[in-house]
Scaffold this motif. Structure first.
Motif, PDB file in Angstrom:
ATOM      1  N   ASN A 164       2.821  -9.113  -9.216  1.00  0.00           N
ATOM      2  CA  ASN A 164       2.779  -8.330  -7.979  1.00  0.00           C
ATOM      3  C   ASN A 164       1.977  -7.049  -8.187  1.00  0.00           C
ATOM      4  OD1 ASN A 164       4.437 -10.168  -6.785  1.00  0.00           O
ATOM      5  ND2 ASN A 164       6.308  -8.978  -7.111  1.00  0.00           N
ATOM      6  N   VAL A 165       1.220  -6.677  -7.160  1.00  0.00           N
ATOM      7  CA  VAL A 165       0.514  -5.402  -7.239  1.00  0.00           C
ATOM      8  C   VAL A 165       1.514  -4.269  -7.004  1.00  0.00           C
ATOM      9  CG1 VAL A 165      -1.719  -6.355  -6.559  1.00  0.00           C
ATOM     10  CG2 VAL A 165      -0.165  -5.477  -4.799  1.00  0.00           C
ATOM     11  N   SER A 166       1.100  -3.057  -7.366  1.00  0.00           N
ATOM     12  CA  SER A 166       2.026  -1.928  -7.292  1.00  0.00           C
ATOM     13  C   SER A 166       2.345  -1.572  -5.842  1.00  0.00           C
ATOM     14  CB  SER A 166       1.432  -0.722  -8.008  1.00  0.00           C
ATOM     15  OG  SER A 166       0.161  -0.420  -7.486  1.00  0.00           O
ATOM     16  N   ASP A 167       3.408  -0.795  -5.662  1.00  0.00           N
ATOM     17  CA  ASP A 167       3.837  -0.394  -4.322  1.00  0.00           C
ATOM     18  C   ASP A 167       3.250   0.949  -3.897  1.00  0.00           C
ATOM     19  OD1 ASP A 167       5.707  -2.599  -3.724  1.00  0.00           O
ATOM     20  OD2 ASP A 167       6.735  -1.834  -5.506  1.00  0.00           O
ATOM     21  N   ALA A 168       2.696   1.678  -4.854  1.00  0.00           N
ATOM     22  CA  ALA A 168       2.057   2.957  -4.500  1.00  0.00           C
ATOM     23  C   ALA A 168       1.177   3.415  -5.654  1.00  0.00           C
ATOM     24  CB  ALA A 168       3.108   4.034  -4.229  1.00  0.00           C
ATOM     25  N   HIS A 169       0.220   4.260  -5.314  1.00  0.00           N
ATOM     26  CA  HIS A 169      -0.485   5.023  -6.341  1.00  0.00           C
ATOM     27  C   HIS A 169       0.191   6.384  -6.417  1.00  0.00           C
ATOM     28  CE1 HIS A 169      -4.408   2.591  -5.508  1.00  0.00           C
ATOM     29  NE2 HIS A 169      -3.498   1.889  -6.138  1.00  0.00           N
ATOM     30  N   THR A 170      -0.017   7.082  -7.513  1.00  0.00           N
ATOM     31  CA  THR A 170       0.598   8.397  -7.636  1.00  0.00           C
ATOM     32  C   THR A 170      -0.411   9.414  -8.164  1.00  0.00           C
ATOM     33  OG1 THR A 170       1.376   7.800  -9.850  1.00  0.00           O
ATOM     34  CG2 THR A 170       2.947   7.528  -8.049  1.00  0.00           C
ATOM     35  N   ILE A 171      -0.203  10.665  -7.777  1.00  0.00           N
ATOM     36  CA  ILE A 171      -0.960  11.791  -8.329  1.00  0.00           C
ATOM     37  C   ILE A 171       0.063  12.727  -8.957  1.00  0.00           C
ATOM     38  CG2 ILE A 171      -2.483  13.743  -7.802  1.00  0.00           C
ATOM     39  CD1 ILE A 171      -3.608  12.108  -5.449  1.00  0.00           C
ATOM     40  N   ASN A 172      -0.039  12.935 -10.250  1.00  0.00           N
ATOM     41  CA  ASN A 172       0.983  13.661 -11.017  1.00  0.00           C
ATOM     42  C   ASN A 172       2.393  13.164 -10.681  1.00  0.00           C
ATOM     43  OD1 ASN A 172      -0.799  15.036 -12.596  1.00  0.00           O
ATOM     44  ND2 ASN A 172      -0.701  16.946 -11.450  1.00  0.00           N
ATOM     45  N   PRO A 271     -14.028  -9.764  -4.195  1.00  0.00           N
ATOM     46  CA  PRO A 271     -13.283  -9.997  -2.952  1.00  0.00           C
ATOM     47  C   PRO A 271     -12.006 -10.813  -3.159  1.00  0.00           C
ATOM     48  CG  PRO A 271     -15.261 -11.353  -3.043  1.00  0.00           C
ATOM     49  CD  PRO A 271     -15.313 -10.446  -4.219  1.00  0.00           C
ATOM     50  N   VAL A 272     -11.942 -11.602  -4.230  1.00  0.00           N
ATOM     51  CA  VAL A 272     -10.817 -12.527  -4.350  1.00  0.00           C
ATOM     52  C   VAL A 272      -9.641 -11.981  -5.143  1.00  0.00           C
ATOM     53  CG1 VAL A 272     -12.125 -14.650  -4.052  1.00  0.00           C
ATOM     54  CG2 VAL A 272     -11.981 -13.581  -6.301  1.00  0.00           C
ATOM     55  N   VAL A 273      -9.807 -10.805  -5.729  1.00  0.00           N
ATOM     56  CA  VAL A 273      -8.731 -10.301  -6.571  1.00  0.00           C
ATOM     57  C   VAL A 273      -7.690  -9.563  -5.725  1.00  0.00           C
ATOM     58  CG1 VAL A 273      -8.189  -8.768  -8.482  1.00  0.00           C
ATOM     59  CG2 VAL A 273     -10.261 -10.122  -8.533  1.00  0.00           C
ATOM     60  N   ALA A 274      -6.436  -9.880  -6.000  1.00  0.00           N
ATOM     61  CA  ALA A 274      -5.353  -9.208  -5.280  1.00  0.00           C
ATOM     62  C   ALA A 274      -5.188  -7.799  -5.826  1.00  0.00           C
ATOM     63  CB  ALA A 274      -4.058  -9.986  -5.449  1.00  0.00           C
ATOM     64  N   VAL A 275      -5.544  -6.831  -5.020  1.00  0.00           N
ATOM     65  CA  VAL A 275      -5.283  -5.440  -5.409  1.00  0.00           C
ATOM     66  C   VAL A 275      -4.637  -4.764  -4.220  1.00  0.00           C
ATOM     67  CG1 VAL A 275      -7.138  -5.122  -7.079  1.00  0.00           C
ATOM     68  CG2 VAL A 275      -7.587  -4.745  -4.674  1.00  0.00           C
ATOM     69  N   ASP A 276      -3.990  -3.678  -4.475  1.00  0.00           N
ATOM     70  CA  ASP A 276      -3.421  -2.955  -3.354  1.00  0.00           C
ATOM     71  C   ASP A 276      -4.502  -2.109  -2.708  1.00  0.00           C
ATOM     72  OD1 ASP A 276      -3.558  -0.342  -4.651  1.00  0.00           O
ATOM     73  OD2 ASP A 276      -2.001  -1.127  -5.950  1.00  0.00           O
ATOM     74  N   ASN A 277      -4.333  -1.836  -1.438  1.00  0.00           N
ATOM     75  CA  ASN A 277      -5.275  -0.957  -0.727  1.00  0.00           C
ATOM     76  C   ASN A 277      -4.637   0.398  -0.509  1.00  0.00           C
ATOM     77  OD1 ASN A 277      -7.625  -2.565  -0.299  1.00  0.00           O
ATOM     78  ND2 ASN A 277      -6.340  -3.869   0.974  1.00  0.00           N
ATOM     79  N   LEU A 278      -3.759   0.782  -1.421  1.00  0.00           N
ATOM     80  CA  LEU A 278      -2.985   1.990  -1.227  1.00  0.00           C
ATOM     81  C   LEU A 278      -3.785   3.221  -1.615  1.00  0.00           C
ATOM     82  CD1 LEU A 278       0.093   0.499  -3.002  1.00  0.00           C
ATOM     83  CD2 LEU A 278      -0.064   0.898  -0.545  1.00  0.00           C
ATOM     84  N   THR A 279      -3.464   4.312  -0.980  1.00  0.00           N
ATOM     85  CA  THR A 279      -4.087   5.583  -1.309  1.00  0.00           C
ATOM     86  C   THR A 279      -2.990   6.603  -1.589  1.00  0.00           C
ATOM     87  OG1 THR A 279      -5.980   5.096   0.097  1.00  0.00           O
ATOM     88  CG2 THR A 279      -5.601   7.402  -0.444  1.00  0.00           C
ATOM     89  N   ALA A 280      -3.042   7.217  -2.756  1.00  0.00           N
ATOM     90  CA  ALA A 280      -2.118   8.315  -3.025  1.00  0.00           C
ATOM     91  C   ALA A 280      -2.749   9.587  -2.490  1.00  0.00           C
ATOM     92  CB  ALA A 280      -1.867   8.448  -4.515  1.00  0.00           C
TER      93      ALA A 280
END
Ligand code: C2O
Length: 540
Positions: A164-172, A271-280
């Motif tokens: 599973n890809v992560s649920d969020a990115h983080t900054i510090n 294009p085929v790799v499952a990554v999250d589109n999340l922005t921290a």
């Protein structure tokens, strides 16, 4: 030079993000972990006590560990893990190194929460080769999973499918403003600044599986260093930083006041790799700004912004000054071509994967982790742990090209190393393959910095490409992104005896086997051999 002592107690800490809590493995209860400060040429002693129910090792990513491979940290490569209840003192010297690096756990997926900054200041009285900043700030980018990351990867290995890809990115350590199913929070990291000053941002990508773009609304950044090597300064609005890489940039606070959004978002142009589109998100907060002032927003580049990424990488050049020359090897003793990519191997127990599993390989070899550390086996001459037949070129029958649809996607398994005589010069061309899909891979080499002499799209062609190599001021680093469906070439001198891991710094690819090791022999001189192992070195 000084000797600096640190105590790293590995302990669990209950931590809440995205409206849910879990116990995470930390150093001294901190997430991200404590910053290790030192100066060039200092000796550092870190006593790591393992107080959790999990094997632990710590890697000092980018520290050259000259003759001290015992302190490098990758589990089963240079050491056996520190068992629960045990401790180990990492003892190393920062010879000729200064800048920003990172430390992280190097066993399974523990580094998702077990990581922190290494800040190496220049020797006392030695200035930076750029204007002195008023203040320095560490910025660590990461990823957060709501579930335990060890469970995430273990389930994937059982099924044969991607984790599973992560649920969020983080900054510090903080995700920023989040509004997802059943959760909205304002866990925003605030960077307080004063107007009219210069800040040195030490930006670290500690994420497991994502290359990241980094941007600040309304401000340009001047890049001065990557991977603890000075570069020719240049201005940019976007920084690209792959897992394991670091970037030092100057930020001039040329606004009078206000709040400005900082973003960290995914770069992945396959294009085929499952990554999250999340922005921290985080905010740059000028002192004196009213609470009611609206925050200046910024849109991150799209996740497939190849051109933005290329513009950034192409701008990186070694400083190559009189004081900091780029010592690029001009001749090559070992010219190697390594393919990096994925594969599919049989797995009768993998139900979800229909009897097969995704694996990864270098030159079609999926690296099998040994059960005792390679460095120990090498030093004590233990037979049967590894073989020295790692292929220097892709096997003939194997379609390694950047175009998809390889004849066979099955890889071979082995614990193979490539042996190098002391002080030989090495050129490695890393070629991405289209097996399953072309994809960018941030490749990290332990024990060395290397010079990135060239890169391109498609297949590497020695006849035309080698003539265009930059042997004057190529960027010097320890981790380099292989472009999606392309290649990158680097050179280094094998002047550090020991066993040195090379692997994709996407943790999922390392787990799948995208790794190998170089074995560098001792030299004949008095200071050219590996030092004997310390007494407290963990045993397997
Ligand atoms: Cu930062 Cu082998 O890792």
């Amino acid at each position: 030079c000084k000797v600096r002592h640190y105590k790293f107690n590995v302990v669990l800490k209950n931590t809440t993000r995205l409206c849910s809590s879990k116990p995470i493995v930390t150093v001294n209860g901190k997430f991200p972990g404590p910053t290790l400060y030192a100066r060039e040429d200092d000796t550092v002693l870190v006593k790591v006590r393992n107080l959790v129910n999990h094997n632990v090792t710590i890697h000092w990513h980018g520290v050259r560990q000259i003759r001290t491979g015992w302190a490098d940290g990758p589990a089963y490569i240079t050491q056996c893990p520190i068992l629960p209840g045990q401790s180990y003192v990492y003892n190393f010297t920062l010879t000729g190194q200064r800048g920003t690096l990172l430390w992280h756990a190097h066993v399974n997926w523990l580094r998702s929460t077990l990581h922190g900054a290494i800040v190496i200041l220049p020797k006392l009285g030695v200035p930076y080769p750029f204007p002195k900043p008023n203040k320095e700030l560490v910025i660590i980018l990461g990823e957060w999973w709501k579930s335990d990351t060890e469970d995430v990867i273990n389930e994937a290995l059982k099924s044969g499918l991607a984790p599973n890809v992560s649920d969020a990115h983080t900054i510090n350590g903080l995700p920023g403003t989040v509004s997802v199913a059943n959760c909205s929070t304002q866990d925003v990291y605030k960077l307080p600044v004063e107007s009219g000053k210069t800040y040195l941002l030490r930006i670290i990508n500690a994420a497991l599986n994502e290359e990241l773009f980094f941007k600040i609304a309304g401000h340009l950044l001047t890049v001065v260093e990557v991977d603890a090597s000075y570069v020719k300064p240049f201005k940019t609005d976007t920084i690209l930083v792959a897992p394991g890489q670091t970037t030092n940039a100057l930020l001039t606070t040329d606004q009078n006041s206000g709040k400005y959004t900082i973003v960290a978002s995914t770069f992945m142009d396959s294009p085929v790799v499952a990554v999250d589109n999340l922005t921290a998100t985080a905010t740059l907060h000028y002192t004196g700004t009213l609470a009611t002032t609206p925050t200046v927003l910024i849109t991150p580049p799209p996740r497939n912004a190849t051109q933005v990424a290329n513009n950034f990488t192409k701008a990186l050049k070694s400083l190559n000054s009189k004081k900091y020359p780029a010592n690029v090897p001009l001749t090559v003793d070992h010219s190697l071509l390594f393919t990096v990519g994925l594969g599919i191997n049989p797995c009768p127990s993998c139900k979800a994967g229909n009897g097969s599993r995704v694996v990864a390989a270098v030159n079609n070899v999926t690296f099998v982790m040994p059960t005792t550390a390679l460095l120990q086996a090498h030093y004590f001459n233990t037979q049967g742990v590894f073989t020295t037949d790692f292929p220097g070129n892709p096997p003939q029958v194997y379609n390694y090209t950047a175009t998809p649809a390889a004849a066979s996607s099955q890889t071979t398994n082995g614990t193979k190393v490539y042996r190098l005589p002391f002080n030989s010069t090495v050129q490695v061309v890393l070629q991405d393959t289209g097996v399953i899909a072309p994809e960018s891979h941030p490749i990290h080499l332990h024990g060395f910095n290397f010079f990135v002499v060239g890169s391109g799209v498609g297949n590497y062609d020695p006849k035309t490409d080698a003539g265009n190599f930059n042997l004057v001021d190529p960027v010097e680093r320890n981790t380099i992104g292989v472009p999606t469906g392309g290649w990158v070439a680097f050179r280094f001198r094998a002047d550090n005896p020991g066993v040195w891991f090379l692997h994709c710094h996407f943790e999922v690819h390392t787990t799948w086997g995208l790794k190998m090791a170089f074995l560098v022999d001792n030299g004949k001189g008095p200071n050219e051999s590996l030092i004997p192992p310390p007494n407290d070195l963990p045993k397997c």
